[in-house]
Scaffold this active site. Structure first.
Site, short mmCIF file in Angstrom:
data_model
loop_
_atom_site.label_atom_id
_atom_site.label_comp_id
_atom_site.label_asym_id
_atom_site.label_seq_id
_atom_site.Cartn_x
_atom_site.Cartn_y
_atom_site.Cartn_z
N GLU A 227 -26.79 -14.04 17.99
CA GLU A 227 -25.57 -13.36 17.57
C GLU A 227 -24.70 -13.20 18.81
O GLU A 227 -25.10 -12.52 19.77
CB GLU A 227 -25.89 -11.99 16.98
CG GLU A 227 -24.63 -11.23 16.56
CD GLU A 227 -24.88 -9.75 16.32
OE1 GLU A 227 -23.92 -9.07 15.93
OE2 GLU A 227 -26.01 -9.29 16.55
N CYS A 261 -18.97 -6.42 19.46
CA CYS A 261 -18.50 -7.77 19.16
C CYS A 261 -17.58 -7.80 17.94
O CYS A 261 -16.86 -8.77 17.73
CB CYS A 261 -19.68 -8.73 18.97
SG CYS A 261 -20.81 -8.26 17.66
#
Length: 365
Positions: A227, A261
């Site tokens: 990720e 993020c």
């Protein structure tokens, strides 16, 4: 002191190559016994870990504030997310990993069974040191894998307490090892021939390095779950409600000091409403409170370390001619790693070529 028990934690020492090898060997030796544990028992243990997390809310929130620099609302959200991960993977294991009867010829019995792959290396980030750490680790464990966990070097004690909790819940110490250190330690773990799978959350650059390292190994192909970050954009046209835009933008950009993020990095606004939207966003940003994350009134806390602060301050300095708004730096606290919330106007969206991981919004018409 350990916030969970009050006992002395002592020094959290970085691992050397020998310690990394020992952790992999220990996890490998514990894999068979843990993998043979029935799925229902593995799920029960992960559920029990969620129970313990619920009981120790205050201790983990305090630790997320002092080590991670998180505001109170971010701490509560992360604590809840960590519990959700444990509950979710326990439920999924019960649904999807139990033995399944398969069709076959008369008189023949066929059954599909899932088994763990071996030792998973889980490398987690500092911006969600409890939730993502436990998400990676519990997913691998409930599927019957042994785990060597390597948290970010900035937040080792959160990980230390999480591992203590998992061991207390019933995970055998042989099946879950904690290794503390920087990226070099993570590289040593990934390079080990015993790696049967890897999970990583962090930069795209490091994910590429890990992928190349795993791909270069002889033997079975090693699954890699990554990720990584990117440049998140919001596109606003003339039909948007300015108040809603301002609320969503400020919450996304500046919450967690922009250190997630999912944070908004680039706001693209239709030309004929741009001035009104930008003015409203700047007004909302002006109301933010920057300061000690342990103060419930604080909206924006510090960035994670000196390296991050210097990188973000340098970015703002290089774009100083295009800064539309900057939180009054004259009122910054005289201590701590604070970066003032900033809005920079670019001439083109193409000018933003990298993720800027902090409380900085880029706007473009």
């Amino acid at each position: 002191l350990s916030p969970a028990t009050g006992e002395s934690v002592g020094e959290v020492l970085e691992a050397d190559e020998g310690v990394a090898r020992e952790a992999m060997a220990a996890a490998q030796s514990g894999f068979a016994g843990w993998s043979a544990t029935p799925v229902e028992e593995r799920a029960r243990i992960i559920d029990h870990a969620a129970d313990l997390l619920e009981q120790r809310r205050g201790a983990f929130i305090a630790l997320l504030q002092t080590e991670g620099g998180k505001t109170l609302d971010d701490c509560v959200a992360e604590w809840r997310e960590a519990i959700d991960y444990c509950r979710y993977y326990a439920v999924q294991a019960r649904k999807t990993l139990v033995p399944q009867a398969m069709p076959g010829p008369t008189g023949e019995s066929n059954e599909l069974r899932y088994r763990g792959r071996g030792v998973f290396v889980c490398i987690s980030p500092w911006n969600f040191p409890l939730a993502i750490f436990l998400g990676q680790v519990t997913a691998a464990l409930v599927a019957g894998n042994a785990v060597v966990a390597k948290p970010a070097e900035q937040t080792p004690i959160v990980a230390y307490e999480a591992v203590r909790l998992l061991h207390e819940a019933g995970i055998p110490k042989s099946a879950l090892q904690l290794v503390i250190g920087d990226g070099a330690v993570g590289a040593k773990l990934i390079a080990d021939h015993r790696v049967a799978g890897a999970a990583f959350t962090g930069s795209t650059e490091v994910a590429h390095i890990i992928a190349r390292s795993l791909a270069g190994k002889d033997g079975p192909i090693v699954p890699f779950i990554a990720e990584t970050g990117g440049v998140n954009a919001m596109i606003v046209d003339a039909t948007a409600l300015p108040e809603q835009v301002a609320d969503d933008v400020v919450g996304s950009v500046f919450r967690s000091a922009g250190q997630r993020c999912s944070a908004l990095r680039l706001l693209c606004v239709q030309e004929d409403v741009a001035d009104a939207i930008f003015t409203m966003v700047e007004g909302a940003a002006r109301e933010l409170v920057l300061g000690d994350p342990r103060n419930p009134a604080t909206h924006v806390g510090p960035v994670i370390d000196q390296e991050s602060k210097e990188r973000l301050d340098g970015w703002i300095a290089r774009h100083s001619k295009h800064v539309r708004y900057r939180w009054d730096s004259d009122h910054l606290l005289p201590y701590g790693l604070f970066v003032p919330p900033t809005i920079i106007e670019l001439s083109s969206a193409a000018d933003l070529k990298e993720e800027v991981f902090g409380p900085i919004l880029h706007v473009v018409r």
